[in-house]
Design an enzyme around this catalytic site. Structure first.
Site, PDB file in Angstrom:
ATOM      1  N   ALA A  40       0.856  -1.185   0.000  1.00 33.57           N
ATOM      2  CA  ALA A  40       0.000   0.000   0.000  1.00 33.57           C
ATOM      3  C   ALA A  40       0.890   1.232   0.000  1.00 33.57           C
ATOM      4  CB  ALA A  40      -0.908   0.003   1.235  1.00 33.57           C
ATOM      5  N   GLU A 115      12.303  -2.441 -14.893  1.00 35.81           N
ATOM      6  CA  GLU A 115      11.716  -3.034 -16.108  1.00 35.81           C
ATOM      7  C   GLU A 115      11.044  -1.985 -16.989  1.00 35.81           C
ATOM      8  OE1 GLU A 115      11.581  -6.718 -17.024  1.00 35.81           O
ATOM      9  OE2 GLU A 115      11.553  -5.332 -18.699  1.00 35.81           O
ATOM     10  N   VAL A 118      12.691   0.448 -20.079  1.00 35.78           N
ATOM     11  CA  VAL A 118      13.015   0.064 -21.464  1.00 35.78           C
ATOM     12  C   VAL A 118      11.839  -0.664 -22.100  1.00 35.78           C
ATOM     13  CG1 VAL A 118      14.610  -1.196 -22.951  1.00 35.78           C
ATOM     14  CG2 VAL A 118      15.417  -0.283 -20.780  1.00 35.78           C
ATOM     15  N   GLY A 120       8.737  -0.105 -22.485  1.00 35.95           N
ATOM     16  CA  GLY A 120       7.424  -0.095 -21.834  1.00 35.95           C
ATOM     17  C   GLY A 120       7.139  -1.370 -21.080  1.00 35.95           C
ATOM     18  N   GLY A 172      -1.859  12.219 -28.285  1.00 35.62           N
ATOM     19  CA  GLY A 172      -1.135  12.115 -27.012  1.00 35.62           C
ATOM     20  C   GLY A 172      -0.003  11.112 -27.050  1.00 35.62           C
ATOM     21  N   GLU A 175       4.948  14.027 -27.419  1.00 34.39           N
ATOM     22  CA  GLU A 175       4.874  15.180 -26.518  1.00 34.39           C
ATOM     23  C   GLU A 175       4.895  16.473 -27.320  1.00 34.39           C
ATOM     24  OE1 GLU A 175       7.793  14.889 -23.419  1.00 34.39           O
ATOM     25  OE2 GLU A 175       7.426  12.750 -23.209  1.00 34.39           O
ATOM     26  N   LYS A 190      17.571   3.901 -24.142  1.00 32.03           N
ATOM     27  CA  LYS A 190      17.089   2.543 -23.848  1.00 32.03           C
ATOM     28  C   LYS A 190      18.071   1.488 -24.362  1.00 32.03           C
ATOM     29  CE  LYS A 190      12.334   4.140 -23.981  1.00 32.03           C
ATOM     30  NZ  LYS A 190      11.186   4.408 -24.878  1.00 32.03           N
ATOM     31  N   GLY A 287       2.456   4.482 -22.039  1.00 30.46           N
ATOM     32  CA  GLY A 287       1.093   4.575 -21.509  1.00 30.46           C
ATOM     33  C   GLY A 287       1.141   4.423 -20.005  1.00 30.46           C
TER      34      GLY A 287
HETATM   35  N1  LIG Z   1       4.513   8.308 -19.597  1.00 31.57           N
HETATM   36  C1  LIG Z   1       4.857   7.109 -20.062  1.00 31.57           C
HETATM   37  O1  LIG Z   1       4.133   6.491 -20.855  1.00 31.57           O
HETATM   38  C2  LIG Z   1       6.163   6.475 -19.628  1.00 31.57           C
HETATM   39  C3  LIG Z   1       6.549   5.236 -20.179  1.00 31.57           C
HETATM   40  C4  LIG Z   1       7.723   4.619 -19.731  1.00 31.57           C
HETATM   41  C5  LIG Z   1       8.494   5.263 -18.778  1.00 31.57           C
HETATM   42  N2  LIG Z   1       8.111   6.478 -18.301  1.00 31.57           N
HETATM   43  C6  LIG Z   1       8.967   7.110 -17.279  1.00 31.57           C
HETATM   44  O2  LIG Z   1       8.220   7.255 -16.069  1.00 31.57           O
HETATM   45  C7  LIG Z   1       8.675   8.402 -15.351  1.00 31.57           C
HETATM   46  C8  LIG Z   1       7.478   9.309 -15.063  1.00 31.57           C
HETATM   47  O3  LIG Z   1       6.906   9.730 -16.276  1.00 31.57           O
HETATM   48  P1  LIG Z   1       5.477  10.450 -16.320  1.00 31.57           P
HETATM   49  O4  LIG Z   1       5.072  10.448 -17.749  1.00 31.57           O
HETATM   50  O5  LIG Z   1       4.560   9.874 -15.309  1.00 31.57           O
HETATM   51  O6  LIG Z   1       5.874  11.947 -15.878  1.00 31.57           O
HETATM   52  P2  LIG Z   1       4.891  13.124 -15.480  1.00 31.57           P
HETATM   53  O7  LIG Z   1       3.503  12.857 -15.924  1.00 31.57           O
HETATM   54  O8  LIG Z   1       5.563  14.380 -15.915  1.00 31.57           O
HETATM   55  O9  LIG Z   1       4.883  13.092 -13.873  1.00 31.57           O
HETATM   56  C9  LIG Z   1       5.990  13.474 -13.099  1.00 31.57           C
HETATM   57  C10 LIG Z   1       5.595  13.530 -11.646  1.00 31.57           C
HETATM   58  O10 LIG Z   1       6.756  13.813 -10.894  1.00 31.57           O
HETATM   59  C11 LIG Z   1       6.525  14.946 -10.063  1.00 31.57           C
HETATM   60  N3  LIG Z   1       7.758  15.722  -9.958  1.00 31.57           N
HETATM   61  C12 LIG Z   1       8.443  16.337 -10.950  1.00 31.57           C
HETATM   62  N4  LIG Z   1       9.525  16.964 -10.451  1.00 31.57           N
HETATM   63  C13 LIG Z   1       9.504  16.725  -9.120  1.00 31.57           C
HETATM   64  C14 LIG Z   1      10.338  17.121  -8.038  1.00 31.57           C
HETATM   65  N5  LIG Z   1      11.414  17.884  -8.254  1.00 31.57           N
HETATM   66  N6  LIG Z   1      10.016  16.714  -6.812  1.00 31.57           N
HETATM   67  C15 LIG Z   1       8.938  15.955  -6.584  1.00 31.57           C
HETATM   68  N7  LIG Z   1       8.098  15.548  -7.560  1.00 31.57           N
HETATM   69  C16 LIG Z   1       8.379  15.943  -8.804  1.00 31.57           C
HETATM   70  C17 LIG Z   1       5.448  15.734 -10.754  1.00 31.57           C
HETATM   71  O11 LIG Z   1       4.818  16.529  -9.767  1.00 31.57           O
HETATM   72  P3  LIG Z   1       3.541  17.447 -10.096  1.00 31.57           P
HETATM   73  O12 LIG Z   1       2.380  16.494 -10.096  1.00 31.57           O
HETATM   74  O13 LIG Z   1       3.504  18.401  -8.963  1.00 31.57           O
HETATM   75  O14 LIG Z   1       3.798  18.079 -11.428  1.00 31.57           O
HETATM   76  C18 LIG Z   1       4.576  14.606 -11.312  1.00 31.57           C
HETATM   77  O15 LIG Z   1       3.668  14.168 -10.331  1.00 31.57           O
HETATM   78  C19 LIG Z   1       9.754   9.040 -16.244  1.00 31.57           C
HETATM   79  O16 LIG Z   1      11.016   8.585 -15.848  1.00 31.57           O
HETATM   80  C20 LIG Z   1       9.432   8.504 -17.632  1.00 31.57           C
HETATM   81  O17 LIG Z   1      10.560   8.470 -18.487  1.00 31.57           O
HETATM   82  C21 LIG Z   1       6.966   7.092 -18.683  1.00 31.57           C
END
Ligand SMILES: NC(=O)c1ccc[n+]([C@@H]2O[C@H](COP(=O)([O-])OP(=O)(O)OC[C@H]3O[C@@H](n4cnc5c(N)ncnc54)[C@H](OP(=O)(O)O)[C@@H]3O)[C@@H](O)[C@H]2O)c1
Length: 407
Positions: A40, A115, A118, A120, A172, A175, A190, A287
């Site tokens: 949790a 995991e 790289v 997804g 979406g 970016e 990756k 995603g």
């Molecule tokens: N999106 C995908 O599909 C995907 C796929 C594979 C891997 N990833 C990886 O997963 C990770 C997260 O990606 P995401 O897409 O979820 O990012 P995101 O939507 O931008 O979310 C980032 C989160 O981190 C918080 N944050 C940013 N800077 C911070 C700080 N200095 N201190 C504390 N919190 C902080 C943000 O806070 P706030 O809410 O206040 O803005 C937000 O809640 C990344 O490493 C990304 O490469 C993402």
């Protein structure tokens, strides 16, 4: 005996973090039944709420889903030094600071799992670290960026690069600033991680040669379609005489290649080793919920005590100037001796032609060629000279070809 609690500190509550919190809530009972520990969330950190120190106090494991280098790196190190396991989806962090993080995990007797960093949800990290731990992996080919694969699929359907990118952004998938994806940098990060795991040698982003898809033209895709080829952004990590090569670039794939049919925002990775021949895995490349599922899988592995960790065993040199067949595209005037001049110039540099065809007529003719394998440096030198010929129009293009069976 009823399961005991397992506290999860969650850093980041964005796309993946929020999806992970929801998935964990949905699945915690099932994980409890499976592992004897019911996970949790004990605290959440965002830019505007939560305290890292408080989370660290109460967590058994920290999930880092902030992204980027700092403060993610410091939080991960602090967590491990405090004896907490860490799960992250952060490819950027791992490809730049992997060695420091792996060492911190080993020094503190905790697990670092990644995991989701790289490909997804495709479980390639686990397969390299566990299933193929004893295999001598020779080569990895991967479509490890869903955004560029989506754009190329749209271009295969006739869209221009700009329209395909706009559609990816509308859905979406890309970016607002797509540069990390379209330049190949995201895929390079990756591939650095995969190469590190497969070859047991440190690999960082700057070791990876990468090219993107921004310069591909619709007629490159058209040519691929006509010949039943795939044109993909392919990451390659391979052992070569004298070392390894890790690179990302657009490449033509013959129709029977396992990666040729991967379309849309999907990822796929092909692993090759003498003992296994070839394994290909594919699935969603990104995603929130999909990535969260990979994070949850890591969490379950930690609770169970599965502890496969990357071990550096050697330091291998990087080989550059790789040989491969190339597809060449030249806009030329349709005049006598044009073909002879081009093939002569290639021949003088020891570049032999496997196939040649001409499209169009008059001043708008195009010469399409596929070479036999040639080193990149020699090919680039020849292309520069061809570009200077007075009957050659816009800059000639060269794209690598993976496998030759298609011709
Ligand atoms: N999106 C995908 O599909 C995907 C796929 C594979 C891997 N990833 C990886 O997963 C990770 C997260 O990606 P995401 O897409 O979820 O990012 P995101 O939507 O931008 O979310 C980032 C989160 O981190 C918080 N944050 C940013 N800077 C911070 C700080 N200095 N201190 C504390 N919190 C902080 C943000 O806070 P706030 O809410 O206040 O803005 C937000 O809640 C990344 O490493 C990304 O490469 C993402």
């Amino acid at each position: 005996m009823s399961p005991s609690p397992f506290s999860v500190g969650l850093l980041g509550h964005g796309t993946v973090g929020a999806a992970f919190a929801k998935l964990l809530q949905e699945r915690s009972e099932a994980v409890g039944a499976l592992t004897g520990r019911t996970p949790a969330v004990c605290g959440v950190l965002t830019t505007s709420s939560g305290s890292f120190d408080e989370i660290l106090q109460s967590a058994d494991l920290v999930v880092e889903l902030i992204g980027g280098i700092e403060p993610a790196r410091q939080y991960a190190l602090d967590a491990m030094r405090a004896g907490k396991h860490v799960v992250t989806a952060n490819k950027q962090l791992l490809c730049e600071h992997g060695e420091e993080l792996f060492a911190a995990a080993a020094d503190n007797g905790v697990q670092l799992r990644f995991e989701a960093a790289v490909a997804g949800v495709v479980p390639v990290v686990r397969v390299l670290l566990e299933s193929l731990a004893g295999a001598h992996v020779e080569r990895i080919h991967g479509i490890v960026n869903g955004t560029t694969n989506f754009i190329l699929s749209e271009m295969e359907g006739g869209a221009s690069y700009a329209d395909a990118l706009a559609e990816a952004q509308r859905q979406g998938i890309a970016e607002a600033d797509p540069s990390a994806d379209v330049t190949g940098r995201d895929a390079a990060a990756k591939m650095a991680i995969l190469a590190r795991l497969a070859f047991g040698t440190p690999v960082v982003l700057s070791d990876v040669h990468y090219e993107g898809i921004e310069h591909l033209q619709p007629d490159d895709l058209q040519y691929a379609r006509e010949l039943g080829l795939g044109l993909k952004l392919v990451g390659t990590a391979e052992r070569l005489a004298g070392g390894i090569s890790v690179r990302v670039h657009p490449a033509f794939l013959y129709g029977g290649h396992p990666l040729a049919a991967v379309s849309g925002p999907f990822n796929a990775v092909t692993l090759e080793a003498e003992a296994i021949t070839e394994i290909t895995m594919s699935g969603p490349g990104a995603g929130g919920r999909q990535t969260a599922s990979a994070v949850l899988g890591d969490l379950v592995s930690v609770i169970r005590g599965d502890s496969a960790q990357p071990q550096p065993t050697q330091s291998l040199p990087f080989v550059s100037d790789i040989s491969s067949p190339f597809y060449l595209h030249m806009e030329v005037a349709d005049r006598p001796r044009v073909l002879a001049a081009v093939t002569g110039l290639l021949g003088e540099r020891g570049i032999s032609i496997k196939s040649v065809s001409q499209r169009g007529l008059g001043e708008n003719a195009r010469l399409l060629m596929v070479t036999h394998p040639v080193s990149e440096s020699r090919l680039r030198e020849a292309m520069k000279l061809i570009g200077e010929l007075e009957f050659v129009g816009s800059e000639p293009r060269a794209i690598r070809v993976i496998e030759e069976e298609f011709l």
